[in-house]
Design a protein around this motif. Structure first.
Motif, PDB file in Angstrom:
ATOM      1  N   LYS A 143       0.676  -1.146   0.133  1.00 38.92           N
ATOM      2  CA  LYS A 143       0.132  -0.061   0.072  1.00 38.92           C
ATOM      3  C   LYS A 143       0.836   1.181   0.097  1.00 38.92           C
ATOM      4  CE  LYS A 143      -3.659  -2.264   2.322  1.00 38.92           C
ATOM      5  NZ  LYS A 143      -4.522  -2.223   3.625  1.00 38.92           N
ATOM      6  N   PRO A 144       0.426   2.423  -0.378  1.00 43.01           N
ATOM      7  CA  PRO A 144       1.083   3.531  -0.584  1.00 43.01           C
ATOM      8  C   PRO A 144       1.246   4.225   0.949  1.00 43.01           C
ATOM      9  CG  PRO A 144      -0.882   4.165  -0.964  1.00 43.01           C
ATOM     10  CD  PRO A 144      -1.064   2.595  -0.725  1.00 43.01           C
ATOM     11  N   ASN A 145       2.162   3.463   1.762  1.00 41.26           N
ATOM     12  CA  ASN A 145       2.811   4.082   3.002  1.00 41.26           C
ATOM     13  C   ASN A 145       3.671   3.304   3.516  1.00 41.26           C
ATOM     14  OD1 ASN A 145       1.488   1.889   4.869  1.00 41.26           O
ATOM     15  ND2 ASN A 145      -0.465   2.642   4.207  1.00 41.26           N
ATOM     16  N   TYR A 162       3.705  -0.139  -4.528  1.00 42.78           N
ATOM     17  CA  TYR A 162       3.954   1.161  -4.498  1.00 42.78           C
ATOM     18  C   TYR A 162       5.457   1.584  -4.091  1.00 42.78           C
ATOM     19  CZ  TYR A 162      -1.162   1.096  -4.630  1.00 42.78           C
ATOM     20  OH  TYR A 162      -2.588   0.990  -4.784  1.00 42.78           O
ATOM     21  N   VAL A 163       5.757   2.604  -4.707  1.00 44.66           N
ATOM     22  CA  VAL A 163       7.314   2.913  -4.239  1.00 44.66           C
ATOM     23  C   VAL A 163       6.952   4.361  -4.450  1.00 44.66           C
ATOM     24  CG1 VAL A 163       9.646   3.016  -5.256  1.00 44.66           C
ATOM     25  CG2 VAL A 163       8.363   1.104  -5.726  1.00 44.66           C
ATOM     26  N   SER A 164       7.731   4.990  -3.298  1.00 44.72           N
ATOM     27  CA  SER A 164       7.728   6.390  -3.125  1.00 44.72           C
ATOM     28  C   SER A 164       8.425   6.897  -4.148  1.00 44.72           C
ATOM     29  CB  SER A 164       8.550   6.750  -1.710  1.00 44.72           C
ATOM     30  OG  SER A 164       8.752   7.999  -1.424  1.00 44.72           O
ATOM     31  N   ALA A 220       3.069  -0.317   5.465  1.00 41.89           N
ATOM     32  CA  ALA A 220       2.588  -1.310   4.619  1.00 41.89           C
ATOM     33  C   ALA A 220       3.854  -2.491   4.409  1.00 41.89           C
ATOM     34  CB  ALA A 220       2.125  -1.013   3.393  1.00 41.89           C
ATOM     35  N   GLY A 221       3.213  -3.663   4.216  1.00 39.87           N
ATOM     36  CA  GLY A 221       3.996  -4.807   3.972  1.00 39.87           C
ATOM     37  C   GLY A 221       4.904  -4.604   2.653  1.00 39.87           C
ATOM     38  N   ILE A 222       6.042  -5.199   2.764  1.00 40.52           N
ATOM     39  CA  ILE A 222       7.113  -5.056   1.720  1.00 40.52           C
ATOM     40  C   ILE A 222       6.888  -6.365   0.637  1.00 40.52           C
ATOM     41  CG2 ILE A 222       9.316  -4.945   0.912  1.00 40.52           C
ATOM     42  CD1 ILE A 222      10.209  -3.731   3.713  1.00 40.52           C
ATOM     43  N   ILE A 223       6.641  -6.017  -0.502  1.00 40.53           N
ATOM     44  CA  ILE A 223       6.528  -6.953  -1.490  1.00 40.53           C
ATOM     45  C   ILE A 223       8.006  -7.492  -2.158  1.00 40.53           C
ATOM     46  CG2 ILE A 223       5.576  -7.688  -3.789  1.00 40.53           C
ATOM     47  CD1 ILE A 223       3.448  -5.459  -3.230  1.00 40.53           C
ATOM     48  N   LYS A 224       8.797  -6.453  -2.415  1.00 40.19           N
ATOM     49  CA  LYS A 224       9.977  -6.798  -2.931  1.00 40.19           C
ATOM     50  C   LYS A 224      10.989  -5.527  -2.684  1.00 40.19           C
ATOM     51  CE  LYS A 224      11.929  -7.509  -7.812  1.00 40.19           C
ATOM     52  NZ  LYS A 224      13.143  -7.902  -7.249  1.00 40.19           N
ATOM     53  N   GLN A 225      12.396  -5.988  -2.751  1.00 39.17           N
ATOM     54  CA  GLN A 225      13.224  -4.628  -2.819  1.00 39.17           C
ATOM     55  C   GLN A 225      14.002  -4.616  -3.984  1.00 39.17           C
ATOM     56  OE1 GLN A 225      15.878  -5.329   0.863  1.00 39.17           O
ATOM     57  NE2 GLN A 225      14.294  -4.023   1.729  1.00 39.17           N
ATOM     58  N   LEU A 226      14.082  -3.429  -4.526  1.00 34.95           N
ATOM     59  CA  LEU A 226      14.601  -3.079  -5.913  1.00 34.95           C
ATOM     60  C   LEU A 226      15.989  -2.817  -5.732  1.00 34.95           C
ATOM     61  CD1 LEU A 226      12.114  -0.637  -7.270  1.00 34.95           C
ATOM     62  CD2 LEU A 226      12.116  -2.954  -7.716  1.00 34.95           C
TER      63      LEU A 226
END
Length: 188
Positions: free
Chosen positions: A111-113, A148-150, A116-122
């Motif tokens: 989610k955009p905050n 979502y990414v900031s 929120a849980g992390i799906i993946k790290q880039l």
């Protein structure tokens, strides 16, 4: 024998009364069980009815909420003026459908905050597809997963920068050629 006959008759009367009491107790027990079963059935019916009513109300409320959100989003999209920013990366990013991570370990969240849980790290330079602009966040597609990414951690991918540069070089070359042709025409 009369005493004996009286005694036998009294014993039969006792047996008969005992049998009648047993039958009455059995009937009373059966009535009690039927009453309890009827009450249980009525309570279960009330519970099922209440649950179905609350689900339909929740469904109606949820569908009304979705409709309201959709209408609000449409109204906001149609009434919001385009924003202008001083940072050229933001302007380019708004037009780009692909962006890259600016550093290692950038979190793609559910989610955009930030909580929120992390799906993946880039990793730095890893490319993501931009699906939409969500205020301070981009909704992105990374390897088929939506998250979502900031905005502060993404920039326009170098592919779109190269395309812009090559177009500018071509336009410059074309302008130079036009000047040479004009000069040749004047010399003749």
């Amino acid at each position: 024998m009369s005493e004996r006959d009286d005694e036998i008759r009294r014993m039969e009367q006792r047996r008969t009364r005992a049998q009648q009491r047993r039958e009455q107790a059995l009937k009373q027990r059966n009535r009690m069980l039927c009453t309890i079963a009827g009450i249980v059935v009525v309570i279960l019916f009330i519970i099922v009815f209440a649950i179905s009513c609350s689900r339909s109300k929740n469904t109606e409320v949820a569908s009304e909420a979705v409709t309201t959100v959709a209408q609000t989003t449409t109204a906001v999209e149609t009434t919001t003026a385009p924003e202008t920013t001083a940072a050229p990366e933001t302007t380019t990013a708004a037009l780009a459908s692909k962006m890259v991570a600016t550093d290692d370990g950038i979190n793609v969240r559910e989610k955009p905050n930030t909580s929120a849980g992390i799906i993946k790290q880039l990793d730095k330079g890893e490319e993501v597809n931009i699906l939409s602009d969500e205020g301070e966040w981009y909704k992105v597609d990374v390897e088929g997963r939506v998250g979502y990414v900031s905005k502060e951690f993404l920039k326009a991918s170098s592919d779109s920068d190269e395309e812009t540069t090559s177009v500018s070089d071509e336009e410059t070359t074309t302008a130079d050629e036009d000047e040479e042709l004009d000069t040749m025409d004047e010399a003749e």
